[in-house]
Write a protein that holds these residues in place. Structure first.
Motif, PDB file in Angstrom:
ATOM      1  N   LYS A 155      37.238 -11.638   5.452  1.00  0.00           N
ATOM      2  CA  LYS A 155      35.900 -12.205   5.357  1.00  0.00           C
ATOM      3  C   LYS A 155      34.917 -11.074   5.109  1.00  0.00           C
ATOM      4  N   PRO A 156      33.788 -11.376   4.477  1.00  0.00           N
ATOM      5  CA  PRO A 156      32.807 -10.318   4.214  1.00  0.00           C
ATOM      6  C   PRO A 156      32.339  -9.671   5.513  1.00  0.00           C
ATOM      7  N   GLU A 157      32.197  -8.369   5.482  1.00  0.00           N
ATOM      8  CA  GLU A 157      31.711  -7.628   6.641  1.00  0.00           C
ATOM      9  C   GLU A 157      30.400  -6.940   6.292  1.00  0.00           C
ATOM     10  N   LEU A 208      27.158  -5.872   2.175  1.00  0.00           N
ATOM     11  CA  LEU A 208      28.197  -6.848   2.519  1.00  0.00           C
ATOM     12  C   LEU A 208      29.450  -6.456   1.752  1.00  0.00           C
ATOM     13  N   VAL A 209      30.544  -6.258   2.465  1.00  0.00           N
ATOM     14  CA  VAL A 209      31.776  -5.776   1.844  1.00  0.00           C
ATOM     15  C   VAL A 209      32.890  -6.797   2.049  1.00  0.00           C
ATOM     16  N   PHE A 210      33.559  -7.139   0.952  1.00  0.00           N
ATOM     17  CA  PHE A 210      34.678  -8.080   0.994  1.00  0.00           C
ATOM     18  C   PHE A 210      35.894  -7.407   0.363  1.00  0.00           C
ATOM     19  N   GLU A 211      37.002  -7.388   1.092  1.00  0.00           N
ATOM     20  CA  GLU A 211      38.206  -6.727   0.592  1.00  0.00           C
ATOM     21  C   GLU A 211      39.345  -7.729   0.432  1.00  0.00           C
ATOM     22  N   ARG A 213      37.783  -4.122  -3.567  1.00  0.00           N
ATOM     23  CA  ARG A 213      36.636  -4.116  -2.651  1.00  0.00           C
ATOM     24  C   ARG A 213      35.367  -4.498  -3.416  1.00  0.00           C
ATOM     25  N   THR A 214      34.791  -5.623  -3.031  1.00  0.00           N
ATOM     26  CA  THR A 214      33.543  -6.085  -3.635  1.00  0.00           C
ATOM     27  C   THR A 214      32.406  -5.818  -2.658  1.00  0.00           C
ATOM     28  N   THR A 215      31.368  -5.151  -3.127  1.00  0.00           N
ATOM     29  CA  THR A 215      30.235  -4.793  -2.273  1.00  0.00           C
ATOM     30  C   THR A 215      28.965  -5.431  -2.812  1.00  0.00           C
ATOM     31  N   ARG A 216      28.267  -6.152  -1.934  1.00  0.00           N
ATOM     32  CA  ARG A 216      26.965  -6.719  -2.309  1.00  0.00           C
ATOM     33  C   ARG A 216      25.877  -5.846  -1.720  1.00  0.00           C
ATOM     34  N   PHE A 240      26.271  -6.841  -7.228  1.00  0.00           N
ATOM     35  CA  PHE A 240      27.632  -6.614  -6.742  1.00  0.00           C
ATOM     36  C   PHE A 240      28.274  -5.452  -7.490  1.00  0.00           C
TER      37      PHE A 240
END
Length: 208
Positions: free
Chosen positions: A7-9, A148-151, A160-163, A199
């Motif tokens: 989940k996004p962190e 917001l980081v989603f892996e 790794r997607t970073t918003r 993103f």
């Protein structure tokens, strides 16, 4: 076998290199510490309004503090409940500084990590609009500091997607308030960045 989804962190980082990287991505130049502080100071009224909403509409309580460096100091019971309906965790503490420079103070790094890595921003932002607004506003003020980081672990490696910026819909909804904080020119650049480069994707092949 299905790959488990993370989940996004929410990630707090006071590393100025992150801000510099996002400044290059957004093409919004990284200004001086003094200029960042001035812009952050212009956001005080908005942050105070969000604090008032948390107190009046969501039952947060203001915590008296002798620390004159704090602009916001609130607490609330845990959103998690036990089987008998009692809070199942420690109280949540929301603190924000008077000065933007406090986010970059090494001695206060853990303090801000405890705020942004807590359930407040991890879970409560999804059900409490003022918390989401605070996150989005800070992403605009200090892009790269709170992301917001989603892996995802895929056969090809770690994706790794970073918003780093808010949704453009939020920018449009808060246009007047954002122009008051940033000015018309910066607002336009911010809206374009939120639309085009909010993103970023990093891929780390297995074995690296």
């Amino acid at each position: 076998m299905q790959v488990p989804q993370s989940k996004p962190e929410v990630v707090f980082s006071s590393d100025v290199r992150n801000m510099d990287e996002w400044a290059q991505r957004t093409r919004i130049p990284l200004t001086t510490a003094e200029a960042l502080g001035t812009t952050y100071a212009r956001s005080h009224r908005w942050l105070q309004q969000l604090k008032t909403r948390l107190i009046r509409e969501y039952g947060w309580v203001e915590v008296p503090s002798n620390d004159h460096r704090l602009l916001v100091s609130l607490e609330s019971t845990s959103i998690w409940r036990s089987s008998v309906g009692l809070p199942a965790g420690p109280k949540m503490k929301l603190q924000l500084p008077v000065y933007a420079s406090s986010f970059f103070s090494p001695e206060r790094r853990v303090q801000w990590e405890m705020v942004f890595h807590s359930d407040i921003f991890e879970s409560m932002r999804k059900i409490c609009p003022p918390i989401s607004d605070i996150l989005n506003l800070i992403q605009c003020l200090l892009t790269g500091v709170v992301t917001l980081v989603f892996e995802e672990r895929l056969p090809q490696g770690l994706y790794r997607t970073t918003r780093g910026l808010p949704p453009v819909s939020w920018i449009n909804e808060n246009e007047a308030a954002l122009i008051e904080v940033f000015g018309q020119s910066h607002f336009k650049a911010l809206r374009k960045a939120c639309s085009d480069v909010a993103f970023k994707l990093d891929v780390f092949p297995h074995g690296q």
